[in-house]
Design an enzyme around this catalytic site. Structure first.
Site, PDB file in Angstrom:
ATOM      1  N   CYS A  52       1.891 -52.436  14.258  1.00  0.00           N
ATOM      2  CA  CYS A  52       0.646 -51.696  14.480  1.00  0.00           C
ATOM      3  C   CYS A  52       0.338 -51.480  15.953  1.00  0.00           C
ATOM      4  CB  CYS A  52      -0.522 -52.406  13.804  1.00  0.00           C
ATOM      5  SG  CYS A  52      -0.969 -54.023  14.507  1.00  0.00           S
ATOM      6  N   HIS A  89      -5.238 -56.624  13.534  1.00  0.00           N
ATOM      7  CA  HIS A  89      -4.544 -55.355  13.365  1.00  0.00           C
ATOM      8  C   HIS A  89      -5.166 -54.356  14.337  1.00  0.00           C
ATOM      9  CE1 HIS A  89      -2.732 -51.863  11.425  1.00  0.00           C
ATOM     10  NE2 HIS A  89      -3.931 -51.341  11.257  1.00  0.00           N
ATOM     11  N   ASP A 104      -5.048 -44.291  11.056  1.00  0.00           N
ATOM     12  CA  ASP A 104      -4.135 -45.431  11.176  1.00  0.00           C
ATOM     13  C   ASP A 104      -2.712 -45.040  10.791  1.00  0.00           C
ATOM     14  OD1 ASP A 104      -2.776 -47.951  10.861  1.00  0.00           O
ATOM     15  OD2 ASP A 104      -4.744 -48.905  10.752  1.00  0.00           O
TER      16      ASP A 104
END
Length: 204
Positions: A52, A89, A104
């Protein structure tokens, strides 16, 4: 143009070109790598994979080059006991016409389109809920099929040092510290089937 259609196109293009992968965690045996912005961008754009912090950081760079107003934020996954993992995250919030969207590209599942951050809204099986908070924090709970995915804290993350600490903590973590540290995981978005798949060929 910086509208929702362009944002969705950029997301889908990025997701179908870049693989979410934790392979570096299992391959790097030396000191944990540092989160150096220039190195991260170069590595991610060249290798076309990452976790991420690699992917969403690189995508935020792409969005800014296209003129989007966006910023990085922390999001937290839950343990089985309901507590949150310490390692966060990294994700992106984009502002379009006064509305906030989650964009995302670094989760490896669930997300394929921008999700407007409004209480009770469902977009592509992703539901947004705003919990009743007493400390005036801007919090969004993200669910899929009524299953909790992640909690977003809407506060711009400007500190590279903070991201670096989180990045290194990930590479120092063990199997009990984070699910992503338990086994290799590679996924890429297939626009034809509209879902994440295991890449046919894993990059080295």
């Amino acid at each position: 143009m910086t509208n929702i259609t362009v944002l969705e196109q950029l997301m889908q293009s990025f997701l179908s070109e870049y693989t979410f992968s934790n392979r570096d965690y299992f391959q790097i045996k030396s000191e944990p790598p540092k989160f150096d912005p220039d190195i991260i961008l170069s590595k991610t754009f060249q290798n076309k994979y990452g976790i991420c912090m690699d992917l969403n950081y690189a995508f935020s760079h792409v969005l800014k080059k296209h003129g989007f107003n966006c910023y990085l934020v922390k999001a937290f996954e839950k343990k089985s006991d309901g507590q949150f993992y310490d390692i966060y995250h990294l994700t992106i919030i984009v502002i379009i016409n006064g509305c906030k969207y989650l964009a995302d590209v670094g989760f490896g599942k669930y997300f394929s389109k921008p999700v407007i951050l409004k209480n009770g809204v469902t977009v592509d099986k992703i539901r947004v809920e705003v919990p009743n908070m007493k400390n005036n924090e801007n919090i969004y709970n993200i669910l899929s099929h009524n299953k909790f995915i992640v909690q977003i804290k809407d506060s711009p993350l400007l500190s590279i040092s903070d991201i670096n600490d989180n990045y290194q903590n990930f590479f120092k973590a063990g199997p009990y510290d984070l699910p992503l540290c338990r086994k290799p995981y590679d996924r890429i978005y297939d626009q034809k089937v509209g879902d994440y798949i295991i890449p046919q060929k894993v990059e080295k």
